[in-house]
Design an enzyme around this catalytic site. Sequence first.
Site, PDB file in Angstrom:
ATOM      1  N   SER A  84       4.628  -7.521  -3.238  1.00 39.33           N
ATOM      2  CA  SER A  84       5.627  -7.320  -4.286  1.00 39.33           C
ATOM      3  C   SER A  84       7.003  -7.163  -3.664  1.00 39.33           C
ATOM      4  O   SER A  84       7.141  -6.586  -2.577  1.00 39.33           O
ATOM      5  CB  SER A  84       5.293  -6.058  -5.099  1.00 39.33           C
ATOM      6  N   TYR A  86       3.389   2.994  -4.898  1.00 41.09           N
ATOM      7  CA  TYR A  86       3.242   1.550  -5.041  1.00 41.09           C
ATOM      8  C   TYR A  86       4.156   0.821  -4.067  1.00 41.09           C
ATOM      9  O   TYR A  86       3.728  -0.115  -3.372  1.00 41.09           O
ATOM     10  CB  TYR A  86       3.568   1.138  -6.474  1.00 41.09           C
TER      11      TYR A  86
END
Length: 246
Positions: free
Chosen positions: A153, A169
């Site tokens: 990501s 995350y």
Amino acid sequence: MPSTPMDNTDSTALSEPSLYESLDGQVAVVTGANRGLGRQIAENLDELGATVFAATRSMTHDIPDSWEHLLVDVTQSGEIADAADEIFSIAGRLDIVVNNAGIGGGDGDIVSESIDDINRTLSTNLRGPMLVCKHTVPLLLQNDGGRIVNVGSALGMLSREQSGGNPAYRVSKSGLNGLTAYLDGEYGSDGLIANSVCPGWVRTDMGGPDADRSIKTGAETPTWLCRFRPESPRGHFWRDRAVIEW
């Protein structure tokens, strides 16, 4: 990124990948393959002719009959080891590993994120892919040009400001890029092609309905990386078929 795929300093010198037009005879495993991005990647690989092993957390998940179904919670090393043994027993080889399974984190900062959320996110998003690699790299190295595609990501990019919540995350995805660099450094000279990819903001259960990309669009570059032939670029972070900064 410099003149060889191993060297990440001169992107203008990056060689063009050579691609398989068909994956007939090759074997792929995709984690989190029951829905969203993982399911689309698995469907794409199946259409390209690969034998697909769909790794999911429950055998009750609906998986096409043409795929092999594996019970794999990526936080459980024993399940991953058993899955690797099953792949070898059924197919006798492994060519592609897609580390797709992942979860989101909390919206707050590191002070407000719960310890349970931190542990669960890091265990699934970073420790999980490490365990998958631990048990599948020996199979991948049996054939030149085995590929690992780590679904990362942009939130984990160290080249951009790390703020705006989701601490576990973000750190897990930064670590996944670190795992990719390690795999390239350790096994690239043995023929392994490990790359990370940012699929963009995709309309999955995690991405939400407001995301700007369809699942099919998000799966395009991960699928493309799965088609890399031996000697193609490795050890990079990609988005839309172009290398981006870590």
